[in-house]
Design a protein around this motif. Structure first.
Motif, short mmCIF file in Angstrom:
data_model
loop_
_atom_site.label_atom_id
_atom_site.label_comp_id
_atom_site.label_asym_id
_atom_site.label_seq_id
_atom_site.Cartn_x
_atom_site.Cartn_y
_atom_site.Cartn_z
N PHE A 86 42.95 30.53 48.99
CA PHE A 86 41.62 30.98 48.49
C PHE A 86 40.64 30.01 49.30
O PHE A 86 39.56 30.50 49.70
N PHE A 87 40.72 28.74 49.08
CA PHE A 87 39.75 27.74 49.75
C PHE A 87 39.51 27.85 51.24
O PHE A 87 38.61 27.92 51.64
N SER A 90 37.79 31.41 52.13
CA SER A 90 36.64 31.68 51.66
C SER A 90 35.69 30.81 52.52
O SER A 90 34.54 30.95 52.87
N CYS A 91 36.22 29.32 52.63
CA CYS A 91 35.29 28.56 53.57
C CYS A 91 35.27 29.09 54.89
O CYS A 91 34.22 28.88 55.48
N GLY A 131 34.95 32.29 56.12
CA GLY A 131 34.00 33.52 56.02
C GLY A 131 32.84 32.79 55.61
O GLY A 131 32.07 33.34 56.43
N ILE A 132 32.68 31.91 54.87
CA ILE A 132 31.20 31.17 54.81
C ILE A 132 30.87 30.39 55.95
O ILE A 132 29.57 30.61 56.59
N SER A 140 39.22 36.44 58.21
CA SER A 140 39.18 35.72 57.26
C SER A 140 38.95 36.51 55.90
O SER A 140 39.67 36.11 54.58
N LEU A 141 38.07 37.29 55.59
CA LEU A 141 37.94 38.13 54.59
C LEU A 141 38.93 38.83 54.24
O LEU A 141 39.27 38.91 53.02
N LEU A 164 41.49 36.76 52.51
CA LEU A 164 41.19 36.17 51.37
C LEU A 164 41.25 37.46 50.33
O LEU A 164 41.51 37.24 49.08
#
Length: 133
Positions: free
Chosen positions: A79-80, A83-84, A86-87, A102-103, A106
């Motif tokens: 998850f980390f 999400s990192c 994607g961000i 990445s999404l 996720l």
């Protein structure tokens, strides 16, 4: 209902593990495309080795039975990481084609985690309620 949950869990988990394996191997090989991508995100190249190793270690943790706490840690790590990723792509204004993998991983992480069997939960549900220690 339980059979449907198991099918959803195994499909999501299989695709998640395939995605982790393929991206982890590419990252460990330090392919030119990956090095360019990391450079565009302003990350050091050695981060590929760390992330690739952890992705490959997450696969057996997610697939091995009777290790619920290890599974939770693997899900949290996925998850980390996803999400990192994607961000990071969003902040660098990369196109959606760079953000999508990445999404997708996720979403697969969340679906696999949500539908995991009771044996894969560190605190199994008891009659629909969380069991307290």
């Amino acid at each position: 209902m339980n059979r449907t949950r198991n099918i959803i869990y195994w499909i999501a988990t299989a695709w998640l593990c395939l995605g982790l394996a393929s991206t982890g191997i590419v990252q460990l090989l330090h392919r030119k495309e990956e090095l360019v991508r990391m450079q565009s995100l302003a990350y050091p190249p050695y981060l590929l080795t760390i992330i690739g190793t952890w992705k490959l270690l997450a696969i057996p943790a997610l697939l091995l039975p009777r290790m619920p706490l290890l599974k939770e840690w693997a899900y949290a790590g996925c998850f980390f990481a996803m999400s990192c990723a994607g961000i990071s792509h969003l902040i660098c204004a990369h196109p959606f084609a760079d953000i999508f993998p990445s999404l997708l991983l996720l979403v697969l992480t969340l679906v696999s985690w949500y539908f995991r069997p009771a044996a894969g939960r560190p605190y199994p549900l008891l009659n629909g309620k969380a069991q307290t220690l």
